[in-house]
Every structure is written in C-alpha cells, then in structure tokens.
Design a protein around this motif. Structure first.
Motif, PDB file in Angstrom:
ATOM      1  N   UNK A  24       0.828  -1.206   0.000  1.00 58.89           N
ATOM      2  CA  UNK A  24       0.000   0.000   0.000  1.00 58.89           C
ATOM      3  C   UNK A  24       0.863   1.258   0.000  1.00 58.89           C
ATOM      4  N   UNK A  25       1.959   1.229   0.742  1.00 58.07           N
ATOM      5  CA  UNK A  25       2.862   2.382   0.750  1.00 58.07           C
ATOM      6  C   UNK A  25       3.456   2.612  -0.627  1.00 58.07           C
ATOM      7  N   UNK A  26       3.817   1.544  -1.304  1.00 61.85           N
ATOM      8  CA  UNK A  26       4.385   1.681  -2.656  1.00 61.85           C
ATOM      9  C   UNK A  26       3.391   2.303  -3.620  1.00 61.85           C
ATOM     10  N   UNK A  27       2.108   2.030  -3.429  1.00 63.35           N
ATOM     11  CA  UNK A  27       1.085   2.548  -4.336  1.00 63.35           C
ATOM     12  C   UNK A  27       0.714   4.001  -4.029  1.00 63.35           C
ATOM     13  N   UNK A  35       9.594  10.228   6.547  1.00 65.48           N
ATOM     14  CA  UNK A  35      10.942   9.715   6.792  1.00 65.48           C
ATOM     15  C   UNK A  35      10.913   8.187   6.865  1.00 65.48           C
ATOM     16  N   UNK A  36      12.091   7.594   6.812  1.00 69.28           N
ATOM     17  CA  UNK A  36      12.199   6.145   6.940  1.00 69.28           C
ATOM     18  C   UNK A  36      11.599   5.689   8.265  1.00 69.28           C
ATOM     19  N   UNK A  40       8.627   3.095   8.627  1.00 70.97           N
ATOM     20  CA  UNK A  40       8.872   1.836   9.319  1.00 70.97           C
ATOM     21  C   UNK A  40       7.908   1.669  10.490  1.00 70.97           C
ATOM     22  N   UNK A  41       7.666   2.755  11.220  1.00 72.97           N
ATOM     23  CA  UNK A  41       6.722   2.705  12.337  1.00 72.97           C
ATOM     24  C   UNK A  41       5.332   2.327  11.837  1.00 72.97           C
ATOM     25  N   UNK A  42       4.942   2.828  10.683  1.00 72.11           N
ATOM     26  CA  UNK A  42       3.640   2.474  10.113  1.00 72.11           C
ATOM     27  C   UNK A  42       3.583   0.986   9.763  1.00 72.11           C
TER      28      UNK A  42
END
Length: 65
Positions: A24-27, A35-36, A40-42
C-alpha cells in the motif's frame, strides 16, 4: 522496491500485515514525504494490528460468536 523473493519471505515469516502495508505504501504517492522512521513505524504498527485482529477473530470463532 522489494523484489518478489523478499515479499515471499515476509509472508513465510508470518509478516503478512507488514507485506500488505508495504504494498500500500508503494502505491501511495504521498508516502514518499515521510521519513524512513515514520514509514517503518507504520509498517510495524500495521503488523501489530494484523496479528491482534487475527487473534481476536480466532477467539471469537472459538467462542462461537
């Protein structure tokens, strides 16, 4: 971008929530502004919720609800 074997490994390690969240993040075009650490936390939060929801579903099925 993670390649197919890496995504397969996430699923094999029972990290399906994290794999789904990553897809989903990629889309999403707006996620790149984070930020990273935020991203990452998500992913970690999504995996946590995924496991909690699976456990709840199992308990409800066992209870007959």
């Amino acid at each position: 971008m993670l390649n197919e074997p890496t995504m397969t490994k996430l699923y094999e390690m029972k990290l399906g929530g994290m794999a789904e969240a990553y897809e989903e993040q990629r889309a999403s075009s707006t996620i790149a502004a984070l930020s990273f650490d935020e991203r990452f936390a998500m992913l970690v939060e999504r995996q946590w919720l995924w496991r909690e929801n699976r456990a709840l579903t199992t308990r409800l099925a066992y209870a007959g609800l």
